[in-house]
Design a protein around this motif. Structure first.
Motif, mmCIF file in Angstrom:
data_model
loop_
_atom_site.group_PDB
_atom_site.id
_atom_site.type_symbol
_atom_site.label_atom_id
_atom_site.label_comp_id
_atom_site.label_asym_id
_atom_site.label_seq_id
_atom_site.Cartn_x
_atom_site.Cartn_y
_atom_site.Cartn_z
ATOM 1 N N ALA A 105 0.838 -1.206 0.000
ATOM 2 C CA ALA A 105 0.000 0.000 0.000
ATOM 3 C C ALA A 105 0.874 1.258 0.000
ATOM 4 C CB ALA A 105 -0.926 -0.017 1.212
ATOM 5 N N LEU A 106 1.945 1.247 0.771
ATOM 6 C CA LEU A 106 2.862 2.385 0.807
ATOM 7 C C LEU A 106 3.604 2.563 -0.511
ATOM 8 C CD1 LEU A 106 4.602 2.289 4.311
ATOM 9 C CD2 LEU A 106 3.244 4.158 3.370
ATOM 10 N N SER A 107 3.907 1.445 -1.172
ATOM 11 C CA SER A 107 4.678 1.506 -2.417
ATOM 12 C C SER A 107 3.963 2.288 -3.509
ATOM 13 C CB SER A 107 4.975 0.083 -2.924
ATOM 14 O OG SER A 107 5.819 -0.597 -2.022
ATOM 15 N N ARG A 108 2.654 2.340 -3.430
ATOM 16 C CA ARG A 108 1.899 3.099 -4.432
ATOM 17 C C ARG A 108 2.216 4.584 -4.348
ATOM 18 N NH1 ARG A 108 -3.480 -0.160 -2.581
ATOM 19 N NH2 ARG A 108 -3.042 -2.130 -3.673
ATOM 20 N N ARG A 109 2.657 5.045 -3.170
ATOM 21 C CA ARG A 109 3.008 6.457 -2.996
ATOM 22 C C ARG A 109 4.506 6.685 -2.967
ATOM 23 N NH1 ARG A 109 -0.398 5.790 1.351
ATOM 24 N NH2 ARG A 109 1.235 6.388 2.831
ATOM 25 N N LEU A 110 5.236 5.806 -2.277
ATOM 26 C CA LEU A 110 6.657 6.048 -2.047
ATOM 27 C C LEU A 110 7.574 5.321 -3.019
ATOM 28 C CD1 LEU A 110 6.774 5.795 1.868
ATOM 29 C CD2 LEU A 110 6.389 7.814 0.445
ATOM 30 N N TYR B 131 7.516 -5.530 -3.844
ATOM 31 C CA TYR B 131 6.593 -4.443 -3.545
ATOM 32 C C TYR B 131 6.110 -3.757 -4.822
ATOM 33 C CZ TYR B 131 7.121 -4.533 1.533
ATOM 34 O OH TYR B 131 7.075 -4.891 2.859
ATOM 35 N N ARG B 132 6.981 -3.673 -5.831
ATOM 36 C CA ARG B 132 6.554 -3.105 -7.112
ATOM 37 C C ARG B 132 5.468 -3.987 -7.733
ATOM 38 N NH1 ARG B 132 7.910 -3.686 -12.599
ATOM 39 N NH2 ARG B 132 7.624 -1.747 -13.807
ATOM 40 N N GLY B 133 5.662 -5.306 -7.664
ATOM 41 C CA GLY B 133 4.673 -6.222 -8.212
ATOM 42 C C GLY B 133 3.329 -6.133 -7.509
ATOM 43 N N LEU B 134 3.343 -6.077 -6.184
ATOM 44 C CA LEU B 134 2.107 -5.972 -5.416
ATOM 45 C C LEU B 134 1.390 -4.661 -5.694
ATOM 46 C CD1 LEU B 134 3.248 -7.351 -1.921
ATOM 47 C CD2 LEU B 134 1.868 -8.540 -3.633
#
Length: 286
Positions: free
Chosen positions: A169-174, A230-233
């Motif tokens: 969820a954080l990876s979508r922003r950071l 995290y990129r994949g998720l």
């Protein structure tokens, strides 16, 4: 469609990298304590992450990101490595690898709770079949297991699923590598103290296999794997791409047999085949 395909490809590469984690941890804890392996890998990866953050001049995370980053740190920087390290003192790497089949269900549940995702009902059926297969293996498998080791692995899977979902969820922003880098830095002060307190009295008595295991989990499992995972998720969806973890036992069992010479029972192979089939069903109906 391109975004989803990129997410599945990136996630699969992350799974391949993570597949070596438990065999490598088994190699490391054979001569190093679980506390030193957990803290040492975190410190090494944190220093690497700090170099990337500084070198690429990344902005500091916002105040609202600190709690989610702390959850990521508890789940994947501290919880999963530490609990699996202790578990692998009781069970073989081959036995522990099959528990990874529970990770997709754990990740999907936390993806719903923390990421707001809503997979279809059929998805949960396939995911539950995969998880039940792994649970059945744990209950009825003979050699290589113990109650203490199994319980530690279950606790590790729960914490890891939470860390995966929160990080995605954080990876979508950071961004994926930024999330794991900041989480590692949050945990660095505590991990550095533990590493210094548990450092071996003599490095000379530690064999190369233990150091190789520590190097792998530090550079690949703790850093590089998360960049892709995290990129994949984030691109393909937490619940959907998370099902790729059902493939991880297949890779992990092969590595356990190849690197450690551990026996791979037919029940392990049968369990792995079933959960692989569940990946296709979960992907189709996610």
């Amino acid at each position: 469609m391109e975004r989803t395909t990129a997410g599945w490809g990136s996630g699969l590469l992350g799974v391949v990298i993570f597949s070596g984690s438990l065999p490598a941890t088994r190699m490391a804890v054979a001569e190093l304590t679980p506390l030193f392996v957990t803290s040492g890998r975190a410190v090494i990866a944190a220093l690497l992450g700090a170099a990337f953050l500084l070198g690429l001049r990344q902005d500091l995370p916002g105040r609202g990101d600190l709690l989610p980053l702390a959850i990521v740190a508890i789940g994947v920087v501290v919880g999963f490595p530490l609990l699996t390290g202790f578990a692998l003192q009781h069970i073989t790497a081959a036995h522990s690898v099959v528990f990874v089949g529970l990770l997709p269900l754990s990740t999907a549940i936390f993806g719903v709770l923390r990421g707001g995702e809503r997979p279809r009902r059929v998805f949960w059926i396939f995911s539950s079949i995969g998880a039940a297969t792994v649970a059945g293996f744990a209950l009825y498998q003979g050699g290589g297991g113990s109650m203490a080791g199994d319980l530690l692995m279950v606790a590790a899977i729960l914490l890891c699923g939470l860390g995966y979902a929160e990080g995605a969820a954080l990876s979508r922003r950071l961004g994926g590598w930024q999330v794991i880098s900041w989480a590692l830095l949050i945990a660095l002060p505590v991990m550095a103290v533990i590493a210094l307190a548990t450092v071996p009295a003599s490095f000379a008595v530690i064999g190369w296999r233990a150091w190789a295991g520590l190097a792998y989990v530090s550079l690949f499992s703790m850093m590089l794997g998360f960049v892709f995972w995290y990129r994949g998720l984030a691109l393909g969806g937490i619940a959907r791409v998370g099902q790729l973890q059902l493939l991880q036992p297949f890779f992990g069992l092969s590595l356990a047999a190849l690197l450690l010479g551990e026996p791979v029972a037919w029940t392990m192979i049968a369990s792995t085949v079933i959960v692989i089939l569940c990946v296709a069903g979960a992907k189709r109906f996610a």
